[in-house]
Design a protein around this motif. Structure first.
Motif, mmCIF file in Angstrom:
data_model
loop_
_atom_site.group_PDB
_atom_site.id
_atom_site.type_symbol
_atom_site.label_atom_id
_atom_site.label_comp_id
_atom_site.label_asym_id
_atom_site.label_seq_id
_atom_site.Cartn_x
_atom_site.Cartn_y
_atom_site.Cartn_z
ATOM 1 N N ALA A 113 11.681 0.251 3.997
ATOM 2 C CA ALA A 113 10.448 0.376 4.783
ATOM 3 C C ALA A 113 9.306 -0.344 4.066
ATOM 4 N N TRP A 114 8.341 -0.813 4.844
ATOM 5 C CA TRP A 114 7.176 -1.488 4.273
ATOM 6 C C TRP A 114 6.117 -0.442 3.928
ATOM 7 N N VAL A 115 5.512 -0.612 2.746
ATOM 8 C CA VAL A 115 4.499 0.334 2.269
ATOM 9 C C VAL A 115 3.345 -0.435 1.637
ATOM 10 N N MET A 116 2.221 0.268 1.496
ATOM 11 C CA MET A 116 1.067 -0.308 0.803
ATOM 12 C C MET A 116 0.591 0.677 -0.244
ATOM 13 N N GLN A 117 -0.020 0.125 -1.303
ATOM 14 C CA GLN A 117 -0.584 0.937 -2.365
ATOM 15 C C GLN A 117 -1.931 0.353 -2.752
ATOM 16 N N MET A 118 -2.819 1.219 -3.194
ATOM 17 C CA MET A 118 -4.149 0.805 -3.658
ATOM 18 C C MET A 118 -4.211 0.975 -5.172
ATOM 19 N N LYS A 119 -5.044 0.145 -5.834
ATOM 20 C CA LYS A 119 -5.244 0.256 -7.278
ATOM 21 C C LYS A 119 -5.959 1.559 -7.592
ATOM 22 N N GLU A 120 -5.621 2.108 -8.724
ATOM 23 C CA GLU A 120 -6.226 3.341 -9.211
ATOM 24 C C GLU A 120 -7.157 3.027 -10.383
ATOM 25 N N PRO A 121 -8.173 3.846 -10.606
ATOM 26 C CA PRO A 121 -9.000 3.673 -11.799
ATOM 27 C C PRO A 121 -8.212 4.101 -13.041
ATOM 28 N N ALA A 122 -8.660 3.672 -14.201
ATOM 29 C CA ALA A 122 -7.964 3.986 -15.451
ATOM 30 C C ALA A 122 -7.830 5.492 -15.658
ATOM 31 N N SER A 123 -8.773 6.266 -15.171
ATOM 32 C CA SER A 123 -8.722 7.723 -15.346
ATOM 33 C C SER A 123 -7.535 8.360 -14.629
ATOM 34 N N ALA A 124 -6.909 7.661 -13.706
ATOM 35 C CA ALA A 124 -5.772 8.205 -12.961
ATOM 36 C C ALA A 124 -4.475 8.162 -13.756
ATOM 37 N N LYS A 125 -4.468 7.430 -14.857
ATOM 38 C CA LYS A 125 -3.289 7.317 -15.720
ATOM 39 C C LYS A 125 -2.107 6.618 -15.031
ATOM 40 N N ARG A 126 -2.384 5.858 -14.009
ATOM 41 C CA ARG A 126 -1.384 5.013 -13.351
ATOM 42 C C ARG A 126 -2.127 3.858 -12.688
ATOM 43 N N VAL A 127 -1.417 2.782 -12.406
ATOM 44 C CA VAL A 127 -2.067 1.589 -11.847
ATOM 45 C C VAL A 127 -2.169 1.667 -10.328
ATOM 46 N N TRP A 128 -1.097 2.059 -9.656
ATOM 47 C CA TRP A 128 -1.059 2.076 -8.192
ATOM 48 C C TRP A 128 -0.932 3.506 -7.684
ATOM 49 N N ASP A 129 -1.579 3.807 -6.561
ATOM 50 C CA ASP A 129 -1.475 5.143 -5.979
ATOM 51 C C ASP A 129 -0.137 5.318 -5.264
ATOM 52 N N ASP A 130 0.057 6.462 -4.642
ATOM 53 C CA ASP A 130 1.298 6.729 -3.923
ATOM 54 C C ASP A 130 1.440 5.777 -2.740
ATOM 55 N N ALA A 131 2.654 5.358 -2.493
ATOM 56 C CA ALA A 131 2.927 4.427 -1.388
ATOM 57 C C ALA A 131 2.658 5.088 -0.042
ATOM 58 N N GLU A 132 1.972 4.353 0.824
ATOM 59 C CA GLU A 132 1.696 4.790 2.194
ATOM 60 C C GLU A 132 2.523 3.917 3.135
ATOM 61 N N PRO A 133 3.127 4.499 4.159
ATOM 62 C CA PRO A 133 3.969 3.695 5.060
ATOM 63 C C PRO A 133 3.145 2.715 5.894
ATOM 64 N N LEU A 134 3.781 1.609 6.217
ATOM 65 C CA LEU A 134 3.213 0.614 7.130
ATOM 66 C C LEU A 134 4.176 0.465 8.298
ATOM 67 N N GLU A 135 3.631 0.131 9.451
ATOM 68 C CA GLU A 135 4.473 -0.076 10.627
ATOM 69 C C GLU A 135 4.038 -1.342 11.349
ATOM 70 N N VAL A 136 4.963 -1.912 12.083
ATOM 71 C CA VAL A 136 4.685 -3.115 12.853
ATOM 72 C C VAL A 136 3.733 -2.760 13.990
ATOM 73 N N ILE A 137 2.775 -3.622 14.218
ATOM 74 C CA ILE A 137 1.819 -3.440 15.310
ATOM 75 C C ILE A 137 2.052 -4.570 16.305
ATOM 76 N N ALA A 138 2.074 -4.233 17.572
ATOM 77 C CA ALA A 138 2.321 -5.221 18.624
ATOM 78 C C ALA A 138 1.185 -6.241 18.683
ATOM 79 N N ASN A 139 1.536 -7.491 18.945
ATOM 80 C CA ASN A 139 0.518 -8.536 19.071
ATOM 81 C C ASN A 139 -0.484 -8.229 20.183
ATOM 82 N N SER A 140 -0.074 -7.471 21.174
ATOM 83 C CA SER A 140 -1.000 -7.129 22.255
ATOM 84 C C SER A 140 -2.141 -6.238 21.763
ATOM 85 N N ASP A 141 -1.975 -5.603 20.593
ATOM 86 C CA ASP A 141 -3.027 -4.755 20.027
ATOM 87 C C ASP A 141 -3.979 -5.516 19.112
#
Length: 186
Positions: free
Chosen positions: A74-102
């Motif tokens: 599955a396709w997912v996206m992640q955002m950068k975290e600040p140094a205080s989070a003790k990790r670089v990327w946040d939890d993966a969020e799902p992505l879905e295909v969007i119709a061209n008509s939208d």
């Protein structure tokens, strides 16, 4: 005087009507522009989503802020975290295909000029890939990638992925000194 035998005419009539009805139905179904859900699903899966794999930022001189990848099929996206989070990327969020008509819901571009669109299910983030040929001729586009992030659309830039935290809470304008216009003109 010639007589027509009615029973011969009526025996040939039903096959002729069937042929006309079938050909009319085929003609009308071929002219139907609307997509059935199965057609739409097939169109959406035909898009090459690998064009989205990578990292993105909102300007050329900033580190990566968004990461798009494929995890578990599955396709997912992640955002950068600040140094205080003790990790670089946040939890993966799902992505879905969007119709061209939208596309008009998110971007001011003709859907014919877009290869693929993906987004979060809540549509807080939507990414579109503009066909390279169109991106090269449109003076308003300086990237093949468009983003819609919480009610605003703009180009984004694909950059190298890195594993460095970003201080997203820092004020990027903190070192800018703005002179009083009235004082500098005297």
């Amino acid at each position: 005087m010639m007589s027509v035998r009615p029973n011969v005419f009526y025996k040939k009539w039903p096959p002729l009507m069937v042929a006309i009805t079938v050909s009319s139905a085929l003609f009308l179904s071929a002219c139907n522009d609307s997509n059935t859900p199965a057609d739409t699903k097939q169109m959406q899966t035909a898009a090459d989503l690998s064009i989205f794999e990578g990292c993105y930022t909102v300007s050329h001189d900033e580190p990566a802020q968004i990461k798009v990848s494929q995890q578990g099929g599955a396709w997912v996206m992640q955002m950068k975290e600040p140094a205080s989070a003790k990790r670089v990327w946040d939890d993966a969020e799902p992505l879905e295909v969007i119709a061209n008509s939208d596309i008009p819901t998110y971007f001011s571009i003709d859907p014919d000029n877009v290869d693929a669109v993906i987004g979060r299910p809540d549509r807080v983030l939507v990414l579109a890939h503009v066909k390279p040929v169109y991106a090269n001729i449109d003076p308003l586009l300086d990237s093949e990638y468009l983003s819609y992030i919480y009610r605003g659309a703009n180009t984004i830039y694909r950059v190298e992925c890195d594993e460095v935290n970003t201080d997203i809470l820092a004020n990027p304008h903190s070192n800018i000194v703005i002179d009083n216009v009235n004082e500098s003109s005297q």
